[in-house]
Design a protein around this motif. Structure first.
Motif, PDB file in Angstrom:
ATOM      1  N   ASP A   6      -0.359   8.450  -8.349  1.00 45.72           N
ATOM      2  CA  ASP A   6      -1.028   9.151  -7.254  1.00 45.72           C
ATOM      3  C   ASP A   6      -1.662   8.189  -6.242  1.00 45.72           C
ATOM      4  OD1 ASP A   6      -2.875   8.257  -9.097  1.00 45.72           O
ATOM      5  OD2 ASP A   6      -4.263   9.939  -8.790  1.00 45.72           O
ATOM      6  N   ARG A   7      -1.353   6.892  -6.340  1.00 44.55           N
ATOM      7  CA  ARG A   7      -1.916   5.917  -5.402  1.00 44.55           C
ATOM      8  C   ARG A   7      -0.811   5.260  -4.588  1.00 44.55           C
ATOM      9  NH1 ARG A   7      -6.761   2.476  -8.400  1.00 44.55           N
ATOM     10  NH2 ARG A   7      -7.963   4.252  -9.195  1.00 44.55           N
ATOM     11  N   GLU A   8      -1.196   4.764  -3.425  1.00 47.95           N
ATOM     12  CA  GLU A   8      -0.235   4.088  -2.564  1.00 47.95           C
ATOM     13  C   GLU A   8      -0.534   2.598  -2.515  1.00 47.95           C
ATOM     14  OE1 GLU A   8      -0.724   6.312   1.113  1.00 47.95           O
ATOM     15  OE2 GLU A   8       1.130   7.363   0.673  1.00 47.95           O
ATOM     16  N   HIS A   9       0.474   1.819  -2.086  1.00 52.52           N
ATOM     17  CA  HIS A   9       0.291   0.377  -1.956  1.00 52.52           C
ATOM     18  C   HIS A   9      -0.547   0.019  -0.723  1.00 52.52           C
ATOM     19  CE1 HIS A   9       3.021  -0.179  -5.213  1.00 52.52           C
ATOM     20  NE2 HIS A   9       4.087   0.236  -4.549  1.00 52.52           N
ATOM     21  N   TYR A  10      -0.612   0.927   0.235  1.00 55.22           N
ATOM     22  CA  TYR A  10      -1.275   0.643   1.505  1.00 55.22           C
ATOM     23  C   TYR A  10      -2.767   0.380   1.309  1.00 55.22           C
ATOM     24  CZ  TYR A  10      -2.882   1.306   6.315  1.00 55.22           C
ATOM     25  OH  TYR A  10      -3.470   1.135   7.546  1.00 55.22           O
ATOM     26  N   ILE A  11      -3.257  -0.711   1.910  1.00 52.84           N
ATOM     27  CA  ILE A  11      -4.678  -1.083   1.833  1.00 52.84           C
ATOM     28  C   ILE A  11      -5.315  -0.792   3.196  1.00 52.84           C
ATOM     29  CG2 ILE A  11      -6.308  -2.943   1.370  1.00 52.84           C
ATOM     30  CD1 ILE A  11      -3.984  -4.382  -0.090  1.00 52.84           C
ATOM     31  N   PRO A  12      -6.114   0.248   3.315  1.00 52.95           N
ATOM     32  CA  PRO A  12      -6.633   0.671   4.628  1.00 52.95           C
ATOM     33  C   PRO A  12      -7.861  -0.103   5.085  1.00 52.95           C
ATOM     34  CG  PRO A  12      -7.354   2.217   2.963  1.00 52.95           C
ATOM     35  CD  PRO A  12      -6.502   1.196   2.254  1.00 52.95           C
ATOM     36  N   GLY A 146       0.212   8.240   3.177  1.00 48.86           N
ATOM     37  CA  GLY A 146      -1.143   8.766   3.059  1.00 48.86           C
ATOM     38  C   GLY A 146      -1.190  10.278   3.030  1.00 48.86           C
ATOM     39  N   LYS A 147      -2.062  10.804   2.187  1.00 45.12           N
ATOM     40  CA  LYS A 147      -2.260  12.249   2.107  1.00 45.12           C
ATOM     41  C   LYS A 147      -3.748  12.556   2.237  1.00 45.12           C
ATOM     42  CE  LYS A 147       1.746  13.029  -0.900  1.00 45.12           C
ATOM     43  NZ  LYS A 147       2.207  13.551  -2.204  1.00 45.12           N
ATOM     44  N   GLY A 148      -4.039  13.665   2.868  1.00 42.29           N
ATOM     45  CA  GLY A 148      -5.431  14.037   3.061  1.00 42.29           C
ATOM     46  C   GLY A 148      -5.554  15.518   3.362  1.00 42.29           C
ATOM     47  N   LEU A 149      -6.705  15.901   3.843  1.00 35.89           N
ATOM     48  CA  LEU A 149      -6.983  17.289   4.230  1.00 35.89           C
ATOM     49  C   LEU A 149      -7.500  17.297   5.654  1.00 35.89           C
ATOM     50  CD1 LEU A 149      -8.781  18.677   1.034  1.00 35.89           C
ATOM     51  CD2 LEU A 149      -6.463  19.202   1.785  1.00 35.89           C
ATOM     52  N   SER A 150      -6.970  18.206   6.457  1.00 38.17           N
ATOM     53  CA  SER A 150      -7.432  18.371   7.828  1.00 38.17           C
ATOM     54  C   SER A 150      -7.978  19.776   8.011  1.00 38.17           C
ATOM     55  CB  SER A 150      -6.295  18.130   8.828  1.00 38.17           C
ATOM     56  OG  SER A 150      -5.906  16.779   8.807  1.00 38.17           O
ATOM     57  N   ARG A 151      -8.856  19.904   8.968  1.00 43.87           N
ATOM     58  CA  ARG A 151      -9.441  21.217   9.252  1.00 43.87           C
ATOM     59  C   ARG A 151      -8.652  21.927  10.330  1.00 43.87           C
ATOM     60  NH1 ARG A 151     -15.612  19.919  10.468  1.00 43.87           N
ATOM     61  NH2 ARG A 151     -14.563  18.294  11.684  1.00 43.87           N
ATOM     62  N   ARG A 152      -8.345  23.179  10.098  1.00 39.22           N
ATOM     63  CA  ARG A 152      -7.740  24.056  11.094  1.00 39.22           C
ATOM     64  C   ARG A 152      -8.574  25.335  11.128  1.00 39.22           C
ATOM     65  NH1 ARG A 152      -5.470  19.892  11.576  1.00 39.22           N
ATOM     66  NH2 ARG A 152      -3.252  19.481  11.953  1.00 39.22           N
ATOM     67  N   TYR A 153      -8.427  26.076  12.187  1.00 38.13           N
ATOM     68  CA  TYR A 153      -9.220  27.302  12.334  1.00 38.13           C
ATOM     69  C   TYR A 153      -8.307  28.484  12.629  1.00 38.13           C
ATOM     70  CZ  TYR A 153     -13.067  23.996  12.682  1.00 38.13           C
ATOM     71  OH  TYR A 153     -13.955  22.989  12.416  1.00 38.13           O
ATOM     72  N   VAL A 363      -6.231   2.021  -4.574  1.00 39.85           N
ATOM     73  CA  VAL A 363      -4.903   1.557  -4.151  1.00 39.85           C
ATOM     74  C   VAL A 363      -4.135   1.055  -5.366  1.00 39.85           C
ATOM     75  CG1 VAL A 363      -5.742   0.901  -1.867  1.00 39.85           C
ATOM     76  CG2 VAL A 363      -5.660  -0.808  -3.683  1.00 39.85           C
ATOM     77  N   ASP A 364      -2.826   1.092  -5.254  1.00 36.49           N
ATOM     78  CA  ASP A 364      -1.947   0.511  -6.257  1.00 36.49           C
ATOM     79  C   ASP A 364      -1.470  -0.822  -5.687  1.00 36.49           C
ATOM     80  OD1 ASP A 364      -0.231  -0.055  -8.291  1.00 36.49           O
ATOM     81  OD2 ASP A 364       1.238   1.489  -7.822  1.00 36.49           O
ATOM     82  N   PHE A 365      -2.170  -1.890  -6.065  1.00 39.32           N
ATOM     83  CA  PHE A 365      -1.902  -3.198  -5.466  1.00 39.32           C
ATOM     84  C   PHE A 365      -0.497  -3.674  -5.824  1.00 39.32           C
ATOM     85  CE2 PHE A 365      -2.607  -7.887  -5.108  1.00 39.32           C
ATOM     86  CZ  PHE A 365      -2.923  -7.894  -3.754  1.00 39.32           C
ATOM     87  N   GLU A 366       0.254  -4.114  -4.817  1.00 39.26           N
ATOM     88  CA  GLU A 366       1.642  -4.539  -5.003  1.00 39.26           C
ATOM     89  C   GLU A 366       1.651  -6.017  -5.409  1.00 39.26           C
ATOM     90  OE1 GLU A 366       5.799  -3.347  -2.751  1.00 39.26           O
ATOM     91  OE2 GLU A 366       3.947  -3.544  -1.610  1.00 39.26           O
ATOM     92  N   ILE A 367       1.358  -6.263  -6.677  1.00 35.51           N
ATOM     93  CA  ILE A 367       1.086  -7.616  -7.133  1.00 35.51           C
ATOM     94  C   ILE A 367       2.322  -8.510  -7.113  1.00 35.51           C
ATOM     95  CG2 ILE A 367       1.444  -7.004  -9.561  1.00 35.51           C
ATOM     96  CD1 ILE A 367      -1.062  -9.543  -8.071  1.00 35.51           C
TER      97      ILE A 367
END
Length: 421
Positions: A6-12, A146-153, A363-367
């Motif tokens: 459930d983790r990505e390699h991307y380091i934000p 990347g996955k997240g939650l956004s607000r809509r109305y 993160v899932d570090f890409e070692i």
């Protein structure tokens, strides 16, 4: 070495922010904070790393520019020589393969056709289900990160049409590359020679299809039921009426000057039922136009880049990611692994746990990729299955550019420093 599904390699984290964090990092034990002199030397080392990585990516940028030049709809100037059909096919395949490789370097996930169709099933609380003509594309690929939650109305009749907030699962970044074919959905003037690149942010996961051209909004099942029921009622009524009347006398009377009562008896109910059906169809058309307008307005703010600009942005992201991985790997080996060094698993776990504990980043570090870069740069040594960082001064010497390039970099740095200050 932990692996996380459930983790990505991307380091934000921006490289400059990561450098500041590492330079001020205190370590797991007391007395491990860098001295002012060590901080200055590490910052210089970090600049050398980013410069080294940038030089490597500059060659890739030129190669990508050449690959895309014949397909760029915005190219200015245009290539002098136009590709023949066989050459265009080979160049297109190379472009898509290169772009897919670049997306992997920038830590994007490639969605297969099956995965894409599964994601697109139904529609979100905010979107409308769409039908995508897959046969209208010579080739199309979609990438997410990347996955997240956004607000809509929305306004719901269950809530007396009061404005309410809805949490919608989103992809933080969505990149699309496609080439169109001649198709009725695109019209006669469609551009079938170019390859289009699009980059978006915060797109609802179930509404990825709205990013592809040629989509057609599906009529909701309730409206289909209403319209189908209206047509069925009309046909059923006409059949029953003709069967219950004397066909010869009634139809003849209606066609050749029969009574008004007969006409009213036959046509008035039909008009009412058809009118209801037309009202259903017209309401759907209005809803479709309203959604199209909302979609256009929304994507105006969610569109990050187009065509060649997408490549430049993604190359920059890949370059930053590579610099982050290199700095993190070297720093922890240099400061905490000691003369004995660490295995790849030990380094991987330490980086992941430290980022989670201190910066709240999962993160899932890409070692493996990070250590490969360190070995190629000659700034770590591998002894058996353990890795040990070379001294900072040695690493700096191995990464330093030529004297001429070093002088140019220093002039550029001083220019920007004096301009800003």
């Amino acid at each position: 070495m932990a692996e996380y599904a459930d983790r990505e390699h991307y380091i934000p984290v921006r490289v400059s922010d990561l450098t500041d964090y590492l330079a001020g990092e205190s370590g797991p034990a007391a007395g491990q904070r860098l001295t002012p002199d060590e901080q200055a030397r590490f910052r210089r080392f970090a600049r050398s790393v980013t410069l080294h990585v940038h030089a490597l990516y500059h060659a890739e940028l030129r190669a990508l520019e050449d690959s895309y030049a014949s397909f760029d709809p915005d190219a200015d100037p245009k290539p002098l020589k136009k590709l023949d059909p066989a050459g265009a096919t080979a160049a297109q395949a190379k472009l898509f393969a290169t772009f897919t490789h670049l997306m992997g370097r920038a830590n994007y996930t490639h969605l297969s056709r099956a995965e894409l169709e599964k994601v697109m099933e139904g529609s979100s609380e905010w979107g409308i289900d769409m039908d995508i003509p897959w046969d209208a594309f010579a080739q199309v690929e979609v990438f997410i990160r990347g996955k997240g939650l956004s607000r809509r109305y929305r306004r719901n009749w269950r809530n007396w049409f009061k404005r309410e907030e809805v949490k919608v699962p989103t992809f933080n970044r969505v990149a699309v590359i496609f080439k169109q074919k001649e198709h009725k959905r695109f019209g006669p003037d469609a551009d079938t020679e170019s390859v289009f690149l699009k980059l978006f942010k915060d797109i609802p996961q179930m509404d990825v299809e709205m990013l592809l051209p040629g989509g057609r909004i599906k009529m909701p099942w309730l409206d289909r039921l209403k319209l189908g029921g209206s047509l069925s009622s009309t046909v059923g009524y006409v059949g029953w009426k003709l069967n219950s009347m004397s066909v010869g006398s009634t139809v003849t009377a209606a066609l050749f000057g029969g009574t008004t009562a007969a006409l009213v008896a036959l046509y008035t109910p039909i008009a009412l039922v058809l009118g209801y059906g037309y009202r259903t169809w017209y309401g759907f058309q209005v809803s479709k136009q309203t959604y199209s307008l909302q979609l256009t307005q929304s994507l105006y703010y969610q569109n990050l880049d187009n065509n060649a600009g997408v490549m430049y942005r993604l190359l920059d992201e890949a370059e930053e990611q590579e610099s982050r991985e290199t700095l993190l790997s070297y720093f922890y080996l240099w400061r905490y692994a000691g003369d004995r060094g660490w295995t790849a698993a030990e380094l991987d776990d330490y980086v992941e746990l430290d980022l989670e504990r201190r910066l709240k980043l999962e993160v899932d570090f890409e070692i493996e990729d990070a250590l490969r870069k360190l070995e190629a740069g000659g700034i770590v040594e591998k002894i058996g299955d353990r890795y040990r960082a070379v001294p900072l001064e040695t690493a700096q010497e191995r990464l330093d550019p030529t004297p001429v390039l070093r002088a140019l970099v220093q002039v550029r740095h001083e220019f920007w420093h004096n301009t800003i200050l």
